[in-house]
Write an enzyme that holds these catalytic residues in place. Structure first.
Site, PDB file in Angstrom:
ATOM      1  N   GLU A 278       0.800  -1.264  -0.009  1.00  0.00           N
ATOM      2  CA  GLU A 278      -0.069   0.170  -0.078  1.00  0.00           C
ATOM      3  C   GLU A 278       0.832   1.419  -0.084  1.00  0.00           C
ATOM      4  O   GLU A 278       0.470   2.274  -0.710  1.00  0.00           O
ATOM      5  CB  GLU A 278      -0.890   0.145   1.222  1.00  0.00           C
TER       6      GLU A 278
ATOM      7  N   THR B 150      -5.663   8.387  -3.998  1.00  0.00           N
ATOM      8  CA  THR B 150      -5.793   8.351  -2.642  1.00  0.00           C
ATOM      9  C   THR B 150      -4.669   9.445  -2.219  1.00  0.00           C
ATOM     10  O   THR B 150      -5.105  10.092  -1.041  1.00  0.00           O
ATOM     11  CB  THR B 150      -5.331   6.862  -1.823  1.00  0.00           C
TER      12      THR B 150
HETATM   13  N1  HSE Z   1      -7.962   4.914   4.971  1.00  0.00           N
HETATM   14  C1  HSE Z   1      -7.540   5.446   3.422  1.00  0.00           C
HETATM   15  C2  HSE Z   1      -7.876   6.714   3.266  1.00  0.00           C
HETATM   16  C3  HSE Z   1      -7.978   4.293   2.668  1.00  0.00           C
HETATM   17  O1  HSE Z   1      -9.050   7.053   3.530  1.00  0.00           O
HETATM   18  O2  HSE Z   1      -7.094   7.575   2.778  1.00  0.00           O
HETATM   19  C4  HSE Z   1      -7.691   4.598   1.344  1.00  0.00           C
HETATM   20  O3  HSE Z   1      -8.487   3.600   0.559  1.00  0.00           O
END
Ligand code: HSE
Length: 312
Positions: free
Chosen positions: A131, A184
């Site tokens: 990730e 993201t």
């Molecule tokens: N928790 C992360 C965000 C998940 O919200 O940035 C990304 O899929």
């Protein structure tokens, strides 16, 4: 000795409203599929990727599935040659845990190919590193539910401590993905570095109440306590029609509706399949009216997580 193994890992809804970076659950579909095959030789090579319109790197070190296999082999000190075939069924930058689904399917498959030498916890750590490769942040809220299934609380990232929470039998999820992309990293960059104490108090009250709701199987409590005070309003500005689609879900009987992960997908929770389908229809209508093509998925929470679908 197995020659080839294929695994599936599901899409996941991270954050679940109030639990930025600490909650996530898996859905039944869609998901990514990874096949790993031994070859006589050394090195990890990606032989084919379908469903990504040629956008993902075929260089194993630059792809979450390839990276995961490389790291796995390093851990078990193997120089076995591995070929990877990745079938992407999750759209990229969708908020549905696309990068995690690829790395987790790869990890599930490669671990099975070697007769499961690594515990899930190690697979989780490798998935988190993947990730970080994908978006610069080693969050576990997609990787953990994709791997373990169910509804997961991430209590700590380093070292990771994850807690599986109980899932009420009749809890359903509607997931809608409008055909736009949000990276993201971009969705994280617009978040404030600090929050007012009063807001933080409301937020952690909700996260605690959501956990209580899951244990008590109290769907109304789950619904109202998933409300997010930190992230949603900022990220909603990146999602066309967000307010309208959310309202349509709530008007159709949703217990809760918010952004799935970093978006643009939205999720809605409901108490029955019938309501979940109605929500899907009404959310879809809004995007269609805005001429934004979309895909909608309805399922219970997937309590199994990644699974082997073929071996020989
Ligand atoms: N928790 C992360 C965000 C998940 O919200 O940035 C990304 O899929």
């Amino acid at each position: 000795m197995k020659k080839t193994v294929t695994a599936f890992a599901p899409a996941t809804v991270a954050n679940v409203g109030c639990g930025f970076d600490i909650f996530g659950f898996a859905v039944a579909e869609p998901g990514d599929i990874v096949r790993v095959t031994r070859y006589d030789g050394h090195g990890v090579r990606i032989t084919a990727i379908s469903g990504d319109e040629g956008r993902l790197s075929q260089n194993a070190a630059e792809n979450t599935a390839g990276f995961a296999v490389l790291r796995f082999l390093e851990e078990i000190q193997s120089d076995q040659g591995i070929e990877i075939h990745l079938t992407k069924q999750l759209p990229l930058s969708s908020g549905m845990g696309s990068s995690a689904a690829s790395s987790v399917a790869a990890l599930k498959a490669i671990n099975h190919l070697f007769e499961n030498p690594q515990p899930k916890r190690k697979l989780l750590e490798i998935g988190m590193a993947a990730e970080a490769l994908a978006c610069g942040s080693p969050h576990a809220d997609n990787v953990a539910p994709a791997l373990y299934g169910g509804f997961i609380l991430i209590r700590e990232n380093n070292p990771p401590e994850i807690i599986r929470l109980p899932v009420p039998e009749n809890l359903h999820c509607t997931l809608i993905h409008p055909d736009i992309e949000i990276k993201t990293q971009d969705a994280r960059n617009i978040l404030p570095a600090t929050v007012p104490l009063k807001t933080a108090v409301r937020q952690w009250a909700n996260t605690a109440a959501l956990v209580a709701g899951l244990y008590r199987k109290d769907l109304d409590l789950i619904g109202r306590s998933s409300t997010d005070h930190l992230v949603e309003s900022r990220r909603a500005t990146l999602i066309p029609g967000f307010d309208e689609v959310k309202q349509a879900a709530l008007d159709s009987g949703a217990l809760a509706c918010s952004i799935s992960g970093s978006g643009p997908a939205l999720f809605a929770l409901s108490a029955s399949l019938k309501t979940a389908r109605k929500i899907a229809l009404e959310m879809g209508k809004i995007y269609t009216r805005h001429s934004i093509s979309n895909q909608v998925y309805v399922s219970k929470i997937n309590c199994t997580g990644a699974r082997i679908i073929h071996e020989e």
